[in-house]
Enzyme design. Sequence first.
Site, PDB file in Angstrom:
ATOM      1  N   LYS A  65      60.526  38.008  12.316  1.00 49.25           N
ATOM      2  CA  LYS A  65      61.356  38.452  13.443  1.00 49.25           C
ATOM      3  C   LYS A  65      62.745  38.855  12.944  1.00 49.25           C
ATOM      4  O   LYS A  65      63.292  38.211  12.031  1.00 49.25           O
ATOM      5  CB  LYS A  65      61.450  37.303  14.464  1.00 49.25           C
ATOM      6  CG  LYS A  65      62.126  37.665  15.772  1.00 49.25           C
ATOM      7  CD  LYS A  65      62.075  36.486  16.752  1.00 49.25           C
ATOM      8  CE  LYS A  65      62.707  36.822  18.094  1.00 49.25           C
ATOM      9  NZ  LYS A  65      62.652  35.691  19.043  1.00 49.25           N
ATOM     10  N   SER A  98      60.907  36.958  23.595  1.00 50.84           N
ATOM     11  CA  SER A  98      61.559  37.984  22.813  1.00 50.84           C
ATOM     12  C   SER A  98      60.826  38.335  21.505  1.00 50.84           C
ATOM     13  O   SER A  98      61.035  39.419  20.969  1.00 50.84           O
ATOM     14  CB  SER A  98      62.987  37.554  22.485  1.00 50.84           C
ATOM     15  OG  SER A  98      62.990  36.389  21.704  1.00 50.84           O
ATOM     16  N   SER A 150      60.103  32.161  23.828  1.00 52.48           N
ATOM     17  CA  SER A 150      59.962  33.423  23.092  1.00 52.48           C
ATOM     18  C   SER A 150      58.887  33.474  22.021  1.00 52.48           C
ATOM     19  O   SER A 150      58.587  34.551  21.516  1.00 52.48           O
ATOM     20  CB  SER A 150      61.293  33.804  22.454  1.00 52.48           C
ATOM     21  OG  SER A 150      62.078  34.465  23.394  1.00 52.48           O
TER      22      SER A 150
HETATM   23  N1  GLN Z   1      62.733  34.832  27.845  1.00 50.66           N
HETATM   24  C1  GLN Z   1      63.695  33.804  27.668  1.00 50.66           C
HETATM   25  C2  GLN Z   1      65.091  34.358  27.794  1.00 50.66           C
HETATM   26  O1  GLN Z   1      65.223  35.485  28.097  1.00 50.66           O
HETATM   27  C3  GLN Z   1      63.465  33.090  26.395  1.00 50.66           C
HETATM   28  C4  GLN Z   1      64.113  33.709  25.237  1.00 50.66           C
HETATM   29  C5  GLN Z   1      63.845  32.968  23.962  1.00 50.66           C
HETATM   30  O2  GLN Z   1      63.094  32.007  23.924  1.00 50.66           O
HETATM   31  N2  GLN Z   1      64.522  33.388  22.919  1.00 50.66           N
HETATM   32  O3  GLN Z   1      66.035  33.686  27.583  1.00 50.66           O
END
Ligand code: GLN
Length: 479
Positions: free
Chosen positions: A79, A154, A178
Amino acid sequence: MAIDLKSLTISKARISLERGDFTAVSLAEAYLSEIKKSDSSIHAYLEVFDDVLEQAKLADQKIKRGEKGALLGIPLAIKDNILIEGRRVGAASKILEGYVAPYDSTVTRKLKEAGAIFLGRTNMDEFAMGSSTENSAYGPSKNPFDKERVPGGSSGGSAASIAANFALAALGSDTGGSIRQPAAFCGLVGLKPTYGSVSRYGLIAMGSSLDVIGPLTKNIKDAEILYSVIKGKDKMDSTSIDLDDNLKIPAKMRVGDFSDFIDMVGKNGIDREVLSNYRQSLDKLSKLGYEIKKIKTDVTALTYSLPVYYVVMPAEVSANLSRFDGMRFGFYKDGGSNLLSDYKATRGAGFGKETRRRIILGTYVLSSGYYDAYYGRAVAIQGLIKETMAKIFEEVDLVATPTTPTAAFKFGAKVSNPVEMYLADIFTVTANMAGIPAVSLPSGFTEIDGKKLPLGFQLMSAHGKDQYLFKAGKDFLGE
Ligand code: GLN
């Protein structure tokens, strides 16, 4: 020999590499050729490294010399918020344009030591904020099961890269879901380890008290292999911890049925197919000898996980992202007369809309006069969430929920309404608020518009009991 990438796993690939069925170079070539053929329509990668074959050659030499390494010759996708020394890294943000990592993150150092090959860096929502990769400054990734749909986020690029056979496995990061949500949307295993059990050194921070790096893989054994390489206490991260490797796993595990919680957060936003898949998954565990139990502990505090997350996380985001001021990293925009105008110009142009929204939200909840009303209260409720989970784990060994309220949604479906996008995390954020481990397991498919879309089944366990998840995951997936 043609390599069947679809059915390949880390453990199978390791055996084949040792036996000489194929070389690390030919394996890497197979992935590179898939990427070349199809990544223009998926956009899993922000960059494919130009030295992949050199890395693979070195791995082949080591294999020939009889050297060992849990990941020797294994091609991985990383990532874009995890630093690899000497390579571009940018959390899919314009503000880090041109930034090159000056050092290795602890996880990439460990992966290198274990012999892994890095194929490239994967797309993500900017600074890991989002559930669809639509917040990437470089455009979204597509879901390989249906290109009109998001791969989740993400860590959406990491998930898409595996589902499209562009990588054998990948690393993601999980602050509120994420790793698990994109894993569910792409039919993969996604593990969010116990907070602190994997070093955050060299991870571009989002919410430091919640962030954790973890694997996305095709099966649970691979997740365990990757996790055992990257885990462990690290002097570069004072919040990191060692877990007990010899945990005793109960012979008959008790699984908490979370229907009460699902009822409380409202069934309306949850697909019927998702609910029936959840029931089927519980039945499957029951047939495997697991004891399914309704939870007696009052779960009211957990219904505040999402709102509390959206106070605590932005507060940390606003602090963590204050360093991107145009002076020290990447992008700079001349604002005219003075330093403050330079900051404004740089941050205004360098950050995307969602990132700016969260910085403003976070700054607000931390500001004097509002701190006690918002941040202080949120942290107090976070304490209750932790206590509630600890109490639940006196009743059961595992808690089960669907990973997501719906299967992968279409591009644009939730962009205009941020709260709807935030609701995609309803089942995943609790584990981050409580610091406990959780895994998303592929649990079947639903069919929408004639396309098969994967669903995920989430299991959580008590702090430090990540091994329970491996055991239950293996039983559930029949590994
Ligand atoms: N979708 C969640 C957010 O927008 C989680 C993001 C994450 O785990 N980095 O914060």
